[in-house]
Write a protein that holds these residues in place. Structure first.
Motif, PDB file in Angstrom:
ATOM      1  N   ALA A  35       0.871  -1.343  -0.080  1.00 44.19           N
ATOM      2  CA  ALA A  35      -0.020  -0.018   0.231  1.00 44.19           C
ATOM      3  C   ALA A  35       0.914   1.170   0.125  1.00 44.19           C
ATOM      4  O   ALA A  35       0.445   2.356  -0.597  1.00 44.19           O
ATOM      5  CB  ALA A  35      -0.944  -0.103   1.160  1.00 44.19           C
ATOM      6  N   ASN A  36       1.914   1.317   0.575  1.00 46.67           N
ATOM      7  CA  ASN A  36       2.801   2.249   0.631  1.00 46.67           C
ATOM      8  C   ASN A  36       3.455   2.585  -0.738  1.00 46.67           C
ATOM      9  O   ASN A  36       4.261   3.721  -0.850  1.00 46.67           O
ATOM     10  CB  ASN A  36       4.108   1.934   1.522  1.00 46.67           C
ATOM     11  CG  ASN A  36       3.361   2.178   2.842  1.00 46.67           C
ATOM     12  OD1 ASN A  36       2.374   2.801   3.017  1.00 46.67           O
ATOM     13  ND2 ASN A  36       4.010   1.388   3.910  1.00 46.67           N
ATOM     14  N   LYS A  37       3.320   1.680  -1.863  1.00 45.84           N
ATOM     15  CA  LYS A  37       3.690   2.027  -3.054  1.00 45.84           C
ATOM     16  C   LYS A  37       3.021   2.959  -3.808  1.00 45.84           C
ATOM     17  O   LYS A  37       3.180   3.465  -4.955  1.00 45.84           O
ATOM     18  CB  LYS A  37       4.090   0.927  -3.920  1.00 45.84           C
ATOM     19  CG  LYS A  37       5.142  -0.173  -3.236  1.00 45.84           C
ATOM     20  CD  LYS A  37       5.396  -1.467  -4.019  1.00 45.84           C
ATOM     21  CE  LYS A  37       6.489  -2.071  -3.343  1.00 45.84           C
ATOM     22  NZ  LYS A  37       6.921  -3.226  -4.120  1.00 45.84           N
ATOM     23  N   PHE A  38       1.846   3.194  -3.200  1.00 48.81           N
ATOM     24  CA  PHE A  38       0.850   4.314  -3.745  1.00 48.81           C
ATOM     25  C   PHE A  38       1.070   5.792  -3.179  1.00 48.81           C
ATOM     26  O   PHE A  38       0.889   5.692  -1.944  1.00 48.81           O
ATOM     27  CB  PHE A  38      -0.569   3.798  -3.859  1.00 48.81           C
ATOM     28  CG  PHE A  38      -0.845   2.605  -4.581  1.00 48.81           C
ATOM     29  CD1 PHE A  38      -1.322   2.785  -5.914  1.00 48.81           C
ATOM     30  CD2 PHE A  38      -0.648   1.390  -4.213  1.00 48.81           C
ATOM     31  CE1 PHE A  38      -1.753   1.615  -6.807  1.00 48.81           C
ATOM     32  CE2 PHE A  38      -0.979   0.025  -4.863  1.00 48.81           C
ATOM     33  CZ  PHE A  38      -1.608   0.232  -6.146  1.00 48.81           C
ATOM     34  N   THR A  39       1.009   6.656  -3.872  1.00 47.23           N
ATOM     35  CA  THR A  39       1.087   7.867  -3.247  1.00 47.23           C
ATOM     36  C   THR A  39      -0.416   8.455  -3.633  1.00 47.23           C
ATOM     37  O   THR A  39      -0.963   8.514  -4.705  1.00 47.23           O
ATOM     38  CB  THR A  39       2.106   8.928  -4.213  1.00 47.23           C
ATOM     39  OG1 THR A  39       3.398   8.491  -3.984  1.00 47.23           O
ATOM     40  CG2 THR A  39       2.182  10.414  -3.640  1.00 47.23           C
TER      41      THR A  39
END
Length: 187
Positions: A107-111
């Motif tokens: 999920a942290n790969k999405f800004t």
């Protein structure tokens, strides 16, 4: 501390001056550290809440977080490039839904950037003009879903500068799809 600031002949006053100077140095250092810490904390918080602007190139912009988005997360994640989401929902809510589908590490790969997709200023915040692909999906349960998506696409076309950007547009209503297929867009 400046040794010339202390009078060598005034012994009791020199001790007091030294204590005051040290307390001043400690207070000044503390205030400086607090100020710098608050600046970075506020920047991080605005980024987490989706209030920041981005300057990216060759990234993927996803406008809206409807069910199609959540069903396509794995295929979107497999594409090369930074993934930027523009949504009208709170960033924490979107991140928690992505985490539920993929796990928190992915999920942290999405800004995530929050804003209305119909406003050009919000589209500029995600550097749509430098993106390699723009997906205009919209949000779930919107009354004006198709109109908002078409308005977003028109803003992208009107404001397009020198780059050509590939767009994928989602239309819910068959009537709107028929009308849209017979219309020429300004490009």
């Amino acid at each position: 501390l400046d040794p010339g600031a202390f009078d060598a002949n005034a012994k009791p006053a020199a001790g007091f001056q030294f204590v005051v100077a040290m307390l001043g140095a400690i207070v000044f250092t503390s205030l400086t550290i607090t100020t710098v810490s608050n600046i970075f904390s506020n920047l991080a918080e605005s980024y987490r809440n989706g209030e920041s602007s981005l300057r990216l190139r060759n990234h993927i912009v996803i406008i809206g977080t409807n069910q199609i988005f959540y069903n396509s997360l794995k295929s979107i994640l497999a594409q090369n490039g930074t993934k930027v989401i523009l949504t009208s929902l709170p960033a924490k809510e979107v991140r928690s839904k992505i985490s539920a589908h993929l796990g928190s590490d992915k999920a942290n790969k999405f800004t995530i950037v929050t804003g209305d997709r119909r406003l050009l200023s919000n589209l500029e915040r995600v550097s749509y003009n430098n993106a390699k692909m723009v997906y205009i999906l919209g949000e779930d349960n919107e009354k004006d879903h198709d109109a908002a998506n078409i308005s977003c696409l028109n803003n992208l076309c009107d404001a397009k500068k020198k780059n050509t950007v590939k767009c994928m547009l989602e239309i819910d209503s068959p009537e709107v799809l028929l009308l849209f297929s017979q219309t020429k867009l300004k490009t």
